[in-house]
Design an enzyme around this catalytic site. Structure first.
Site, PDB file in Angstrom:
ATOM      1  N   GLU A 169      30.104  48.767  32.842  1.00 14.64           N
ATOM      2  CA  GLU A 169      31.036  49.304  31.856  1.00 14.64           C
ATOM      3  C   GLU A 169      30.325  49.759  30.596  1.00 14.64           C
ATOM      4  OE1 GLU A 169      31.415  46.514  33.585  1.00 14.64           O
ATOM      5  OE2 GLU A 169      33.040  47.129  34.915  1.00 14.64           O
ATOM      6  N   HIS A 212      43.071  40.176  35.961  1.00 15.86           N
ATOM      7  CA  HIS A 212      43.692  41.440  36.358  1.00 15.86           C
ATOM      8  C   HIS A 212      45.037  41.583  35.666  1.00 15.86           C
ATOM      9  CE1 HIS A 212      40.790  40.554  39.568  1.00 15.86           C
ATOM     10  NE2 HIS A 212      40.657  41.859  39.665  1.00 15.86           N
TER      11      HIS A 212
HETATM   12  C1  LIG Z   1      32.865  43.596  35.042  1.00 15.45           C
HETATM   13  C2  LIG Z   1      33.638  44.017  36.247  1.00 15.45           C
HETATM   14  N1  LIG Z   1      33.831  45.322  36.490  1.00 15.45           N
HETATM   15  C3  LIG Z   1      34.546  45.708  37.557  1.00 15.45           C
HETATM   16  C4  LIG Z   1      35.080  44.796  38.402  1.00 15.45           C
HETATM   17  C5  LIG Z   1      35.932  45.245  39.581  1.00 15.45           C
HETATM   18  N2  LIG Z   1      35.220  44.956  40.823  1.00 15.45           N
HETATM   19  C6  LIG Z   1      35.479  43.847  41.522  1.00 15.45           C
HETATM   20  S1  LIG Z   1      34.475  43.700  42.830  1.00 15.45           S
HETATM   21  C7  LIG Z   1      33.698  45.149  42.502  1.00 15.45           C
HETATM   22  C8  LIG Z   1      32.600  45.619  43.385  1.00 15.45           C
HETATM   23  C9  LIG Z   1      31.501  44.634  43.512  1.00 15.45           C
HETATM   24  O1  LIG Z   1      30.589  45.048  44.468  1.00 15.45           O
HETATM   25  P1  LIG Z   1      29.333  44.188  44.870  1.00 15.45           P
HETATM   26  O2  LIG Z   1      28.727  43.583  43.641  1.00 15.45           O
HETATM   27  O3  LIG Z   1      28.458  45.020  45.698  1.00 15.45           O
HETATM   28  O4  LIG Z   1      29.939  42.968  45.700  1.00 15.45           O
HETATM   29  P2  LIG Z   1      30.682  43.010  47.111  1.00 15.45           P
HETATM   30  O5  LIG Z   1      32.137  43.170  46.806  1.00 15.45           O
HETATM   31  O6  LIG Z   1      30.134  44.134  47.882  1.00 15.45           O
HETATM   32  O7  LIG Z   1      30.422  41.692  47.724  1.00 15.45           O
HETATM   33  C10 LIG Z   1      34.244  45.737  41.372  1.00 15.45           C
HETATM   34  C11 LIG Z   1      33.840  47.038  40.816  1.00 15.45           C
HETATM   35  C12 LIG Z   1      34.860  43.437  38.112  1.00 15.45           C
HETATM   36  N3  LIG Z   1      35.350  42.466  38.892  1.00 15.45           N
HETATM   37  N4  LIG Z   1      34.137  43.077  37.043  1.00 15.45           N
END
Ligand SMILES: Cc1ncc(C[n+]2csc(CCOP(=O)(O)OP(=O)(O)O)c2C)c(N)n1
Ligand SMILES: [Mg+2]
Lengths: 356, 487
Positions: free
Chosen positions: A91, A161
């Site tokens: 972000e 959320h």
């Molecule tokens: C600071 C923040 N930004 C955005 C999100 C929304 N979000 C939740 S999971 C995710 C993707 C995470 O991907 P990754 O780190 O590759 O983990 P995976 O889900 O593939 O295990 C996002 C963008 C969040 N939880 N926290």
């Protein structure tokens, strides 16, 4: 009754309670208008912004495929990957990048996936975007920056959320904070924010993305910033709110009317710089004011409105300013129905204020 | 403890000679491989029988192993210095710079943005679960192997049943670990229970391994009064003090700098334990990833950063997330030893984490592990991943590269597992889960007072006032409130 039923019921309440509020009083020309929901209205605004300005860009986490709330659906296909793109999951990067783009005369329309995740970008917003113009003596500005983020309760969002972080940003001179209440408002206000020569944080009521359906003109139109709107006339008490909370407040107004209490309901729309005059004029008429928001009551933007109204209308006030807001706890999952500033909490406060 | 197994006839001397002969021209990949892990693994003696006979009593004790590791580590660090600077003509002229001497060069050349080939991925088992010729790994006993496999299966069944429960509207949210079962279980199996876990969210198998019961999982997902989090967070946000598993927080990557702080505390207390912090590929883009790794390196904190590179962050492919060769190469930039491992190979994950743990704990240093895997399920119950990725890709990873089947083949080929045990296990776990869900569903929600507790150690007056006021409101409007929350 099990909680899931209550959650279901709350959705039911939401459906009824959070129906779109009419935009009748604003001067949107009629013409072709279709009933669409709030995320589609946002989508239309983004499409128009991209179409009308070749220097407009839309970006953020997962925006390419349409975004997790579908607001950017179809935009990457239509305008290409160079103008509508996914960013890395960062972000502070999204906002910092957006400031840079905007500083070069572009319209940077950045999406933060949830308002709850805007905090890593806090420094970029508070220390950078907001002071870009001031600190350079207006040599530089990042006015083309608009940060969109879904905010607020959805019935099952828990801590991360559900948040309504608008007050943090209302404490920052140099940015604007805007929150729409309905699809038609969302489209017109978002286009104004995108084209406003100041950085704006635009919070979208995610509970309404699908639930709120309203006739929205298909053409390009803008609704003015820093202009509040009286969406319901009344003589006994002024209610001030914004975003999703307005539909709850409107229900309270309807019920109060059955008891012979006539409420004036104001949608603030722009939280900073806010339209004190409209609120003041209304309070001068009614002599009472109630502010309602989902964010915790302490330090919420309601406190600012309250202080300003007391400053301006002290002698006219017939009762203390009332605030019906979220409680001073983190946003709790199973306790959400207790946490929320519900219709009946508002109604009780209306009656208490009127009968003070 | 460390019982390293080696299935080749190479000897340590051979290995070292080979390495040294390569000089310092090797690629980044070569050098990182020389440090830490592979040295720990290649200190072996010849073991002739490829597949069946493992050394069960450790012929070299931990001291030799460590001493060797240290030696190799130092060696690797020297290599790194030389690699990053230069050893050319005017190396007698060097710059005495804070942090160490930097030699001058008259050659104007940029360090390439990538090495010529991608960092290889350490694995032990092939896709069919056969031991790869010439591999080295840490042996697991029958008992551990069977527990690992059983936990992987339990995790699968838990995912299937909770996912279904969400679809039926019984819980509000769920997120599966499908495709990442080996990472979950094997990384947990290689740790001790004193090691502290800072999870992202796709690692419930670590808790499962540590004995968090199916009932405890269900209670959290249903947010009832037995949930340690008191129903305050969304489903899957587990946490358990008694299992040294810090409570999951949705904001991505925030746990990484915290992990460094916790690890530093372990070090100050002379605990023979480390911290393991998990992170997704997407999470590595956050500023906190940088902060966490840099702090851990500078503070010499015993923490393993375990990155599950599963190819996707919701709809964002790794190609849009970073342009480096994945995560593993980022370790070096912070001065952190790193390895890339096949995340769908339980034995490779187990071995890598065991070695990482030894180094972290005994040398007080962070280690970065990048496990290559795939998120076979949707991101969560709020996602439909067919909107942004090819079905073929999902099917390929689900079937051909399935980590559970692969490990099962190996366990079975050892004669440790039978079809009958499989059926029995699946039936029994399914039954336990269905019961757990029923119990969780029937269990009361936490009482209203829990909404106000724990905001602070003790509720301040504003909360007391709000609670009183809320109770009055409830008594006026009881039908506004759920009846299954005791007021
Ligand atoms: C600071 C923040 N930004 C955005 C999100 C929304 N979000 C939740 S999971 C995710 C993707 C995470 O991907 P990754 O780190 O590759 O983990 P995976 O889900 O593939 O295990 C996002 C963008 C969040 N939880 N926290
Ligand atoms: Mg991922």
């Amino acid at each position: 009754m099990a909680l899931r039923n209550i959650l279901g019921k709350r959705f039911g309440v939401g459906l009824a309670g959070r129906r779109p509020l009419s935009t009748a009083t604003c001067d949107v020309e009629s013409g072709n208008a279709k009933a669409i929901n709030l995320y589609s209205a946002i989508n239309q605004a983004l499409l128009i912004a991209l179409e009308t300005d070749p220097r407009a860009f839309v970006f953020g986490e997962d925006v390419s495929f349409g975004g997790v709330f579908r607001c950017t659906t179809g935009l990457a296909d239509r305008f290409g990957k160079a103008r509508v793109f996914n960013t890395p999951l960062c972000e502070q990067g999204i906002v910092g990048f957006g400031i840079g783009l905007a500083a070069m005369g572009n319209r940077a329309i950045a999406e933060i996936q949830f308002a709850d995740y805007i905090y890593p970008a806090f420094d970029q917003i508070v220390n950078e975007a907001s002071k870009f113009r001031y600190r350079s003596g207006n040599q530089f500005n990042c006015g083309g920056l608009t940060i969109r983020a879904p905010y607020g309760a959805v019935g099952h969002g828990g801590h991360y959320h559900s948040q309504s972080p608008e007050a943090f940003f209302c404490h920052v001179p140099g940015i604007k904070v805007v929150i729409p209440r309905s699809p038609r408002q969302a489209k017109g206000l978002l286009l104004s924010c995108i084209r406003d020569p100041n950085p704006v944080v635009f919070f979208e009521p995610k509970w309404l993305y699908r639930l709120a359906v309203e006739e929205v003109p298909e053409h390009d139109y803008m609704l003015p910033l820093s202009e509040a709107e009286v969406i319901r006339q009344g003589s006994d008490i002024t209610l001030v709110g914004w975003g999703a909370q307005l539909s709850i407040m409107e229900q309270a107004c309807i019920e109060a009317e059955r008891d012979g209490i006539f409420c004036e309901l104001i949608d603030l729309k722009t939280l900073i710089p806010w339209d004190k005059e409209t609120v003041e004029a209304s309070v001068r008429k009614t002599g009472r004011v109630l502010i309602s928001h989902e964010a915790p009551v302490t330090g919420g933007f309601g406190a600012e409105i309250s202080a300003s109204i007391v400053e301006r209308c002290f002698l006219r006030l017939e009762a203390p300013v009332a605030r019906v807001c979220g409680l001073d706890t983190p946003f709790p999952l199973v306790f959400e129905p207790f946490y929320m500033p519900t219709k009946n909490k508002i109604l009780d406060a209306i009656k208490a204020t009127v009968n003070y | 403890m460390a019982n390293w197994c080696r299935i080749s006839s190479r000897t340590i001397a051979n290995h070292m000679r080979k390495r040294m002969n390569q000089g310092f021209i090797g690629s980044a990949a070569d050098i990182s491989q020389t440090s830490g892990l592979s040295s720990a693994l290649n200190n072996g003696r010849p073991v002739s029988d490829r597949n069946r006979r493992y050394q069960t009593s450790s012929p070299w004790n931990r001291a030799t192993l460590l001493c060797f590791q240290r030696f190799k580590s130092t060696e690797a660090e020297k290599q790194q210095d030389s690699f990053l600077s230069s050893d050319s003509d005017d190396d007698h002229q060097s710059l005495d710079f804070p942090g160490g001497k930097v030699s001058y060069t008259s050659e104007m050349s940029f360090i390439s943005e990538s090495s010529q080939s991608r960092v290889p991925c350490y694995r032990v088992l092939d896709d069919d679960g056969e031991l790869i010729t010439d591999t080295s790994f840490q042996q697991v006993s029958k008992e551990v192997a069977v527990k690992m496999y059983s936990n992987m299966v339990s995790l699968q069944i838990m995912d299937t049943i909770f996912y279904e429960a969400q679809r039926q509207g019984r819980i509000s949210f769920y997120l599966t670990s499908a495709g990442e079962e080996a990472i979950n279980i094997a990384s947990a199996a290689a740790l001790t229970e004193q090691d502290i876990i800072l999870p992202q969210y796709r690692e419930p198998g670590v808790l499962l391994w540590r004995g968090f019961t199916l009932q405890e999982f269900a209670d959290q997902c249903f947010g009832n009064k037995a949930d340690y989090g008191k129903g305050r967070q969304m489903p899957i946000h587990y946490g358990s003090k008694k299992h040294n598993f810090f409570t999951i927080s949705s904001p991505i990557a925030t746990q990484l700098p915290q992990a460094a702080g916790i690890a530093y505390s372990l070090k100050m207390d002379n605990k023979k334990a480390c911290v393991v912090s998990y992170i997704g590929d997407g999470g590595t883009s956050e500023g906190d990833f940088h902060a966490g790794l840099n702090f851990a390196a500078v503070m010499e904190a015993p923490v393993i950063f375990f990155c599950r590179n599963n190819g996707w962050a919701i709809s964002t492919n790794v190609s849009e997330q970073f342009r480096s060769d994945g995560i593993v190469v980022k370790g070096r930039a912070y001065g952190i030893r790193s390895i890339r491992v096949d995340g769908n190979d339980a034995l490779a994950v187990y071995t890598a984490v065991s070695a990482a743990r030894e180094m972290a704990v005994n040398e007080n240093r962070p280690i970065l592990i990048e496990a290559l895997t795939y998120r076979v399920g949707h991101h969560s119950t709020s996602d439909d991943s067919t909107k942004y990725r090819k079905l073929d890709e999902i099917v390929y990873w689900k079937n051909t590269r399935n980590p559970v089947n692969r490990f099962r083949n190996w366990v079975q080929s050892n004669g440790w597992w039978s079809e009958q045990q499989e059926t029995q296990l699946r039936n029994s776990v399914r039954k336990q889960l269905l019961e757990a869900i029923q119990v969780a569903e029937k269990t009361e929600k936490p009482p209203l007072s829990e909404m106000f507790s724990d905001v602070y150690d003790y509720p301040p007056s504003n909360l007391e006032e709000q609670e009183k006021h809320l109770r009055e409101t409830i008594s006026r409007h009881p039908s506004d409130y759920p009846t299954d929350i005791p007021v």
